[in-house]
Scaffold this active site. Sequence first.
Site, PDB file in Angstrom:
ATOM      1  N   THR A 114      12.226  66.427  11.154  1.00  0.00           N
ATOM      2  CA  THR A 114      11.295  65.956  10.138  1.00  0.00           C
ATOM      3  C   THR A 114      11.873  66.226   8.756  1.00  0.00           C
ATOM      4  OG1 THR A 114      10.104  68.051   9.941  1.00  0.00           O
ATOM      5  CG2 THR A 114       9.344  66.502  11.647  1.00  0.00           C
TER       6      THR A 114
ATOM      7  N   CYS B  35      13.357  68.004  16.160  1.00  0.00           N
ATOM      8  CA  CYS B  35      11.910  67.769  16.067  1.00  0.00           C
ATOM      9  C   CYS B  35      11.469  67.486  17.490  1.00  0.00           C
ATOM     10  CB  CYS B  35      11.594  66.583  15.159  1.00  0.00           C
ATOM     11  SG  CYS B  35       9.883  65.986  15.325  1.00  0.00           S
TER      12      CYS B  35
ATOM     13  N   LYS C 287       3.788  60.504  18.092  1.00  0.00           N
ATOM     14  CA  LYS C 287       2.489  61.163  17.965  1.00  0.00           C
ATOM     15  C   LYS C 287       1.349  60.197  18.273  1.00  0.00           C
ATOM     16  CE  LYS C 287       3.878  64.732  14.625  1.00  0.00           C
ATOM     17  NZ  LYS C 287       3.519  65.905  15.440  1.00  0.00           N
TER      18      LYS C 287
ATOM     19  N   CYS D 269       7.494  73.335  18.259  1.00  0.00           N
ATOM     20  CA  CYS D 269       7.448  72.535  17.025  1.00  0.00           C
ATOM     21  C   CYS D 269       8.495  73.128  16.098  1.00  0.00           C
ATOM     22  CB  CYS D 269       6.062  72.592  16.384  1.00  0.00           C
ATOM     23  SG  CYS D 269       6.001  71.866  14.717  1.00  0.00           S
ATOM     24  N   ASN D 270       9.481  72.341  15.731  1.00  0.00           N
ATOM     25  CA  ASN D 270      10.546  72.846  14.867  1.00  0.00           C
ATOM     26  C   ASN D 270      10.038  73.188  13.474  1.00  0.00           C
ATOM     27  OD1 ASN D 270      13.551  72.505  16.093  1.00  0.00           O
ATOM     28  ND2 ASN D 270      12.181  71.002  17.001  1.00  0.00           N
ATOM     29  N   THR D 271       9.280  72.270  12.864  1.00  0.00           N
ATOM     30  CA  THR D 271       8.882  72.465  11.474  1.00  0.00           C
ATOM     31  C   THR D 271       8.001  73.692  11.293  1.00  0.00           C
ATOM     32  OG1 THR D 271       8.903  70.045  11.342  1.00  0.00           O
ATOM     33  CG2 THR D 271       8.103  71.225   9.415  1.00  0.00           C
ATOM     34  N   ALA D 272       7.216  74.034  12.310  1.00  0.00           N
ATOM     35  CA  ALA D 272       6.371  75.227  12.232  1.00  0.00           C
ATOM     36  C   ALA D 272       7.192  76.493  12.029  1.00  0.00           C
ATOM     37  CB  ALA D 272       5.518  75.353  13.493  1.00  0.00           C
TER      38      ALA D 272
ATOM     39  N   ASP E 171      -0.640  69.515   8.845  1.00  0.00           N
ATOM     40  CA  ASP E 171       0.699  68.926   8.938  1.00  0.00           C
ATOM     41  C   ASP E 171       1.737  69.796   8.237  1.00  0.00           C
ATOM     42  OD1 ASP E 171       2.903  67.025   7.658  1.00  0.00           O
ATOM     43  OD2 ASP E 171       2.118  66.046   9.456  1.00  0.00           O
ATOM     44  N   ARG E 172       2.782  70.155   8.975  1.00  0.00           N
ATOM     45  CA  ARG E 172       3.778  71.083   8.459  1.00  0.00           C
ATOM     46  C   ARG E 172       4.662  70.437   7.388  1.00  0.00           C
ATOM     47  NH1 ARG E 172       1.048  70.363  12.487  1.00  0.00           N
ATOM     48  NH2 ARG E 172       2.745  69.402  13.623  1.00  0.00           N
ATOM     49  N   THR E 173       5.091  69.206   7.608  1.00  0.00           N
ATOM     50  CA  THR E 173       5.929  68.547   6.607  1.00  0.00           C
ATOM     51  C   THR E 173       5.151  68.325   5.311  1.00  0.00           C
ATOM     52  OG1 THR E 173       7.422  67.499   8.188  1.00  0.00           O
ATOM     53  CG2 THR E 173       7.170  66.415   6.067  1.00  0.00           C
TER      54      THR E 173
END
Length: 227
Positions: free
Chosen positions: A126, A193, A163, A82-85, A47-49
């Site tokens: 996120t 996101c 998700k 995926c934005n957070t990645a 999980d990136r966050t």
Amino acid sequence: MKMLGVLGGMGPLASAEFMRQLTLLTPAERDQDHIPTILWSDPRVPDRTAARVSGGEDPLPALVRGIRGLEAAGCGAIVIPCNTAHGWYEGMRAATDLPILHIVDAAAAELRRQGVTEGPIGLMGTTGTLAMRLYQDRLGIECLTPDAETQERLVMPCVGLVKANRIAEAYAPLAEVAQGLRARGAKAVVLGCTEIPLGIAAGPTLDFPVIDTIAALARAAILWARE
């Protein structure tokens, strides 16, 4: 035509939606007009966050593993729905000679395409994406974001709903947040996101400019493929 690599699985439904948007937005009259694409969908990426805000497992090794797979498949460029990645963008870029199309740059191009050239804009994403300031620092436009209470009460639970394939339940809270940003003066709202556009699409269309970062990334990929 060059092969496009999609580093996905974050989450799987967002990756599938990227493939759908890529197909729908490509000018084509037959199968052979579409973009050759390899989707590497690996939901095992940590999980990136959690990695960014609470000391969770580093996702970079898993991201690089996917990049290696796409390289081996003969891809000429990589996109990551995926934005957070993108918080690990520099690490990924250092691991490959392939160009990685940045989702924030794609969103900026989509803002211009919709005629939004100045702020403020609303930004939903996120908690990890907002904390890393992926958009705030790269866009160069004033960004309005949800307050911490709204972020934890509405936005992050809705990301989890998408998700969990409970997409329809995510619409009303996400629309409430977007409308709140609009009421604060946002000229457009960036859905930063790739789960959020799926939730927003589950209900009535909002009556102000909304930037779907999945579609924006698909447009950037089409532009790359046809250069």
